[in-house]
Design a protein around this motif. Structure first.
Motif, PDB file in Angstrom:
ATOM      1  N   PRO A  19      60.841  46.417  37.205  1.00  0.00           N
ATOM      2  CA  PRO A  19      59.855  46.009  37.466  1.00  0.00           C
ATOM      3  C   PRO A  19      58.654  45.576  38.615  1.00  0.00           C
ATOM      4  CG  PRO A  19      59.871  45.996  35.140  1.00  0.00           C
ATOM      5  CD  PRO A  19      61.473  45.631  35.733  1.00  0.00           C
ATOM      6  N   GLY A  20      57.712  46.306  38.965  1.00  0.00           N
ATOM      7  CA  GLY A  20      56.982  45.583  39.933  1.00  0.00           C
ATOM      8  C   GLY A  20      55.837  46.136  39.988  1.00  0.00           C
ATOM      9  N   GLY A  21      54.413  44.916  40.204  1.00  0.00           N
ATOM     10  CA  GLY A  21      53.690  44.978  40.105  1.00  0.00           C
ATOM     11  C   GLY A  21      53.175  44.362  41.300  1.00  0.00           C
ATOM     12  N   CYS A  22      51.574  45.281  41.673  1.00  0.00           N
ATOM     13  CA  CYS A  22      50.804  44.020  42.846  1.00  0.00           C
ATOM     14  C   CYS A  22      49.669  44.979  42.626  1.00  0.00           C
ATOM     15  CB  CYS A  22      51.981  44.792  44.282  1.00  0.00           C
ATOM     16  SG  CYS A  22      50.944  46.202  45.005  1.00  0.00           S
ATOM     17  N   CYS A  23      48.375  43.592  43.634  1.00  0.00           N
ATOM     18  CA  CYS A  23      47.323  43.715  43.708  1.00  0.00           C
ATOM     19  C   CYS A  23      46.918  42.974  44.511  1.00  0.00           C
ATOM     20  CB  CYS A  23      46.585  43.069  42.390  1.00  0.00           C
ATOM     21  SG  CYS A  23      45.178  42.792  41.922  1.00  0.00           S
ATOM     22  N   ALA A  24      45.177  43.795  45.000  1.00  0.00           N
ATOM     23  CA  ALA A  24      44.626  43.138  46.260  1.00  0.00           C
ATOM     24  C   ALA A  24      42.650  42.856  45.517  1.00  0.00           C
ATOM     25  CB  ALA A  24      45.120  43.986  47.445  1.00  0.00           C
ATOM     26  N   ILE A  25      42.155  41.899  46.119  1.00  0.00           N
ATOM     27  CA  ILE A  25      41.289  41.575  45.409  1.00  0.00           C
ATOM     28  C   ILE A  25      40.160  41.326  47.457  1.00  0.00           C
ATOM     29  CG2 ILE A  25      39.300  40.715  44.218  1.00  0.00           C
ATOM     30  CD1 ILE A  25      41.443  39.598  42.885  1.00  0.00           C
ATOM     31  N   VAL A  26      39.263  43.005  46.942  1.00  0.00           N
ATOM     32  CA  VAL A  26      38.889  42.896  47.745  1.00  0.00           C
ATOM     33  C   VAL A  26      37.722  42.781  48.204  1.00  0.00           C
ATOM     34  CG1 VAL A  26      38.544  44.556  50.066  1.00  0.00           C
ATOM     35  CG2 VAL A  26      40.537  44.881  48.948  1.00  0.00           C
ATOM     36  N   LYS A  27      36.950  41.625  48.935  1.00  0.00           N
ATOM     37  CA  LYS A  27      35.699  41.374  48.844  1.00  0.00           C
ATOM     38  C   LYS A  27      34.781  41.282  49.975  1.00  0.00           C
ATOM     39  CE  LYS A  27      34.615  37.117  46.420  1.00  0.00           C
ATOM     40  NZ  LYS A  27      34.751  36.403  45.948  1.00  0.00           N
ATOM     41  N   TYR A  28      33.934  42.185  50.083  1.00  0.00           N
ATOM     42  CA  TYR A  28      32.645  41.877  51.435  1.00  0.00           C
ATOM     43  C   TYR A  28      31.155  41.953  50.460  1.00  0.00           C
ATOM     44  CZ  TYR A  28      29.458  44.057  54.566  1.00  0.00           C
ATOM     45  OH  TYR A  28      28.783  44.299  55.132  1.00  0.00           O
ATOM     46  N   LYS A  29      30.850  40.874  51.026  1.00  0.00           N
ATOM     47  CA  LYS A  29      29.761  40.558  50.783  1.00  0.00           C
ATOM     48  C   LYS A  29      29.745  40.147  49.485  1.00  0.00           C
ATOM     49  CE  LYS A  29      26.734  42.536  54.475  1.00  0.00           C
ATOM     50  NZ  LYS A  29      25.466  42.395  54.684  1.00  0.00           N
ATOM     51  N   GLN A  30      28.726  40.998  48.058  1.00  0.00           N
ATOM     52  CA  GLN A  30      28.767  40.801  46.898  1.00  0.00           C
ATOM     53  C   GLN A  30      29.797  41.337  46.473  1.00  0.00           C
ATOM     54  OE1 GLN A  30      25.949  41.369  49.057  1.00  0.00           O
ATOM     55  NE2 GLN A  30      25.030  43.587  47.616  1.00  0.00           N
ATOM     56  N   TYR A  31      29.972  42.542  46.933  1.00  0.00           N
ATOM     57  CA  TYR A  31      30.912  43.083  46.684  1.00  0.00           C
ATOM     58  C   TYR A  31      31.993  43.350  46.971  1.00  0.00           C
ATOM     59  CZ  TYR A  31      26.922  46.457  47.998  1.00  0.00           C
ATOM     60  OH  TYR A  31      25.767  46.950  48.099  1.00  0.00           O
ATOM     61  N   ILE A  32      33.074  43.528  45.254  1.00  0.00           N
ATOM     62  CA  ILE A  32      34.043  43.462  44.703  1.00  0.00           C
ATOM     63  C   ILE A  32      34.637  44.377  44.255  1.00  0.00           C
ATOM     64  CG2 ILE A  32      35.884  41.903  42.919  1.00  0.00           C
ATOM     65  CD1 ILE A  32      33.267  39.624  43.320  1.00  0.00           C
ATOM     66  N   LYS A  33      36.140  44.850  45.080  1.00  0.00           N
ATOM     67  CA  LYS A  33      36.941  46.322  44.581  1.00  0.00           C
ATOM     68  C   LYS A  33      38.528  45.806  44.342  1.00  0.00           C
ATOM     69  CE  LYS A  33      38.072  50.451  44.365  1.00  0.00           C
ATOM     70  NZ  LYS A  33      37.921  51.480  43.458  1.00  0.00           N
ATOM     71  N   ASP A 131      44.797  33.591  41.262  1.00  0.00           N
ATOM     72  CA  ASP A 131      44.750  33.774  40.155  1.00  0.00           C
ATOM     73  C   ASP A 131      44.806  34.868  38.715  1.00  0.00           C
ATOM     74  OD1 ASP A 131      46.234  30.959  39.678  1.00  0.00           O
ATOM     75  OD2 ASP A 131      44.175  30.193  38.525  1.00  0.00           O
ATOM     76  N   LEU A 132      43.711  36.100  39.352  1.00  0.00           N
ATOM     77  CA  LEU A 132      43.318  37.179  39.176  1.00  0.00           C
ATOM     78  C   LEU A 132      43.944  38.120  39.893  1.00  0.00           C
ATOM     79  CD1 LEU A 132      41.486  38.941  37.099  1.00  0.00           C
ATOM     80  CD2 LEU A 132      40.463  39.047  38.786  1.00  0.00           C
ATOM     81  N   CYS A 133      44.454  38.094  41.119  1.00  0.00           N
ATOM     82  CA  CYS A 133      45.708  38.848  41.153  1.00  0.00           C
ATOM     83  C   CYS A 133      46.864  38.473  40.710  1.00  0.00           C
ATOM     84  CB  CYS A 133      45.672  38.746  42.845  1.00  0.00           C
ATOM     85  SG  CYS A 133      44.391  39.347  43.808  1.00  0.00           S
TER      86      CYS A 133
END
Length: 159
Positions: A19-33, A131-133
């Motif tokens: 089983p596997g997982g992946c993550c992306a943290i997308v940052k634009y200015k002060q916005y984080i997704k 680390d969060l990813c």
């Protein structure tokens, strides 16, 4: 004016395959997704590529993108090896089919819409977003939700 985006990515696999997982943290200015995905049976390398894909596929317009990854496989694959693979009709130096071709083609297609630079960082090096990813990808791997059809195709299993 073109938006400047940072995407931090990581992939995780509990067993390889497993089983596997992946993550992306997308940052634009002060916005984080934060975005993640998980699969019942996959590999660590597939999850590393998927992390970049899900981050890029989130973007709705052409952007200047910095992708930060701790995967040498992902960075070398997209920056160095892919040119040769495409010239050789998706074959390696040893004339074998490229592993994870479905994801490499998907990634190669999506990056054409953006101005992308790739940055490798050492994993588990106290980099907050990396680390969060890593943490999110590992948690996603514990709760798989999808079937990785590309894994089955590349290993010649039948579903």
């Amino acid at each position: 004016m073109i938006k400047k985006i940072k995407i931090f990515t990581d992939g995780s696999c509990l067993g390889n395959p497993g089983p596997g997982g992946c993550c992306a943290i997308v940052k634009y200015k002060q916005y984080i997704k934060k975005i993640y995905s998980s699969f019942y049976l996959t590999t660590n390398n597939r999850m590393e590529i998927m992390g970049a894909i899900i981050g890029l596929e989130l973007l709705k317009e052409t952007c200047e993108v910095s992708i930060i990854t701790d995967s040498k496989y992902l960075q070398s694959g997209i920056v160095i090896w892919i040119k040769s693979w495409k010239e050789k009709n998706w074959k390696t130096k040893k004339n074998k089919p490229v592993k994870n071709i479905d994801l490499w083609i998907r990634l190669d297609t999506i990056i054409k819409y953006h101005h992308v630079n790739w940055k490798w960082i050492k994993g588990h090096s106290m980099h907050p977003e990396n680390d969060l990813c890593d943490k999110i990808a590992k948690k996603a791997a514990l709760h798989p939700k999808k079937i990785d059809l590309g894994y089955f195709k590349s290993t010649k299993f039948l579903i």
